[in-house]
Write a protein that holds these residues in place. Sequence first.
Motif, PDB file in Angstrom:
ATOM      1  N   VAL A  80       0.824  -1.052   0.134  1.00 30.30           N
ATOM      2  CA  VAL A  80      -0.060   0.209   0.090  1.00 30.30           C
ATOM      3  C   VAL A  80       0.756   1.462  -0.025  1.00 30.30           C
ATOM      4  O   VAL A  80       0.359   2.237  -0.316  1.00 30.30           O
ATOM      5  CB  VAL A  80      -0.966   0.184   1.245  1.00 30.30           C
ATOM      6  N   LEU A  81       1.976   1.008   0.517  1.00 28.08           N
ATOM      7  CA  LEU A  81       3.010   2.312   0.431  1.00 28.08           C
ATOM      8  C   LEU A  81       3.290   3.104  -0.781  1.00 28.08           C
ATOM      9  O   LEU A  81       3.084   4.461  -0.742  1.00 28.08           O
ATOM     10  CB  LEU A  81       4.487   1.626   1.298  1.00 28.08           C
ATOM     11  N   PRO A  82       3.013   2.360  -1.869  1.00 22.55           N
ATOM     12  CA  PRO A  82       3.348   3.253  -3.289  1.00 22.55           C
ATOM     13  C   PRO A  82       2.290   4.312  -3.105  1.00 22.55           C
ATOM     14  O   PRO A  82       2.281   5.394  -4.065  1.00 22.55           O
ATOM     15  CB  PRO A  82       3.154   2.473  -4.284  1.00 22.55           C
ATOM     16  N   ARG A  88     -12.745   0.669   1.529  1.00 25.43           N
ATOM     17  CA  ARG A  88     -11.768   0.431   0.186  1.00 25.43           C
ATOM     18  C   ARG A  88     -11.036  -0.801   0.666  1.00 25.43           C
ATOM     19  O   ARG A  88     -10.540  -0.619   1.721  1.00 25.43           O
ATOM     20  CB  ARG A  88     -11.557   1.820  -0.127  1.00 25.43           C
ATOM     21  N   LEU A  89     -10.445  -1.599  -0.494  1.00 25.83           N
ATOM     22  CA  LEU A  89      -9.614  -2.663  -0.114  1.00 25.83           C
ATOM     23  C   LEU A  89      -8.385  -2.068   0.379  1.00 25.83           C
ATOM     24  O   LEU A  89      -7.627  -2.661   1.272  1.00 25.83           O
ATOM     25  CB  LEU A  89      -9.739  -3.518  -1.190  1.00 25.83           C
ATOM     26  N   LEU A  90      -7.947  -1.058  -0.270  1.00 24.64           N
ATOM     27  CA  LEU A  90      -6.656  -0.262   0.041  1.00 24.64           C
ATOM     28  C   LEU A  90      -6.662   0.136   1.520  1.00 24.64           C
ATOM     29  O   LEU A  90      -5.799  -0.272   2.258  1.00 24.64           O
ATOM     30  CB  LEU A  90      -6.618   1.173  -0.713  1.00 24.64           C
ATOM     31  N   GLU A 140       8.852   4.931  -5.586  1.00 22.91           N
ATOM     32  CA  GLU A 140      10.387   4.914  -5.075  1.00 22.91           C
ATOM     33  C   GLU A 140      10.523   4.615  -3.802  1.00 22.91           C
ATOM     34  O   GLU A 140      11.489   3.811  -3.315  1.00 22.91           O
ATOM     35  CB  GLU A 140      10.997   6.051  -5.646  1.00 22.91           C
ATOM     36  N   TYR A 141       9.991   5.468  -2.685  1.00 22.71           N
ATOM     37  CA  TYR A 141      10.097   5.004  -1.290  1.00 22.71           C
ATOM     38  C   TYR A 141       9.722   3.769  -0.878  1.00 22.71           C
ATOM     39  O   TYR A 141      10.317   3.016  -0.100  1.00 22.71           O
ATOM     40  CB  TYR A 141       9.293   6.259  -0.593  1.00 22.71           C
ATOM     41  N   SER A 142       8.840   3.150  -1.528  1.00 16.21           N
ATOM     42  CA  SER A 142       8.121   2.154  -1.196  1.00 16.21           C
ATOM     43  C   SER A 142       8.774   1.055  -1.659  1.00 16.21           C
ATOM     44  O   SER A 142       9.044  -0.073  -0.971  1.00 16.21           O
ATOM     45  CB  SER A 142       6.628   1.929  -1.764  1.00 16.21           C
TER      46      SER A 142
END
Length: 341
Positions: free
Chosen positions: A140-142, A246-248, A148-150
């Motif tokens: 989920v981080l993206p 939401r699934l996210l 790039e961070y994720s």
Amino acid sequence: MISKDQPFTKDLLKISLGLLVSGAAVILLLWLIDIDQVIQALKAVNYRKLIPVVLLLLISYGARAASWGTILAGNLPYGKVFLTMNAGYLINTLLPFRMGEIGRALLLRTKKVDFWQIIPTILLERFFDLIFALTLFFSVLPFLFGVEYSSTFVGLLAALVLVSFLTLLALERNQHRVLAWFETDGGRAGRIKNWVGPRMKDFFAGLEILSDPGRFLRALLWMAASWALALTYQYLLLEAVVGEARLLWVAFSLGAVALGAAVPSSPGNLGIYEVSLMGALLVFGIDRSQALTYAILSHSLNLGVTAIFGSLALILEGFSLNSLWAYRAEQGPSPDRKEGR
């Protein structure tokens, strides 16, 4: 020289730390929310929607038990595995030091299956669990911090999982060398070798699934099914509380709870579970009172299921929690203690 009171002192410090962390989490919750608003949010929940939530929760636990049963190589009846798994979760809710894992092994051991054969199967089940939890969280981080961070964390996670699995596989494939080392004179480490050595054969027997790719894949797929069902019922639960979901949101929340469970806390992760779940949902702008209501219901449903089936397992086996403390005191942490039979 180690004082006889030292293990007790260490245990007391660990328990105190866990209680302090949970207490701090509860205080934080009380500071962040308005109790009256939480009560109103609880009243506003569409409780009819909780019926499929409970059913899916039970099926998810069933799939998890099937995964563990597959790791156990089908040596034990599925019903016993299911009840024992819940008994372990219940014990972890009531007692510190993850003693539910010891309880599971004690409940399942038979003349044919030793305690130390069961322990590695529990570790593998927990390993599968951790893989899916961290995958959900970092996937989920993206959407939150940028690709790039994720990707850095995803790469580190993949590397950690791979190294851990390859280490277990290497140990299993080279068990004769490991066992031979324990049979040599260990000098100062001799007492540790004498204590660990006899248990290593049973430990490697519990890792036999690593040499059976088909069974390993089936266990992994059962755990994947359990997590897919967990995502589904948590989605429905969030929808019943908030009105939309939401699934996210759910994926990130479940991953956050899994990471929060690693923090020292009181048995049952009281406070930590709620803070982790609520904090994850606040990232998406969900109302604090509704987020906490969802966390309370989620935690309560999980505890309710484990309490019912876990208690049933303990009653049927005539198993007392006092026996866990006795076994823990008898078997560890000092390797020079004689093994009781």
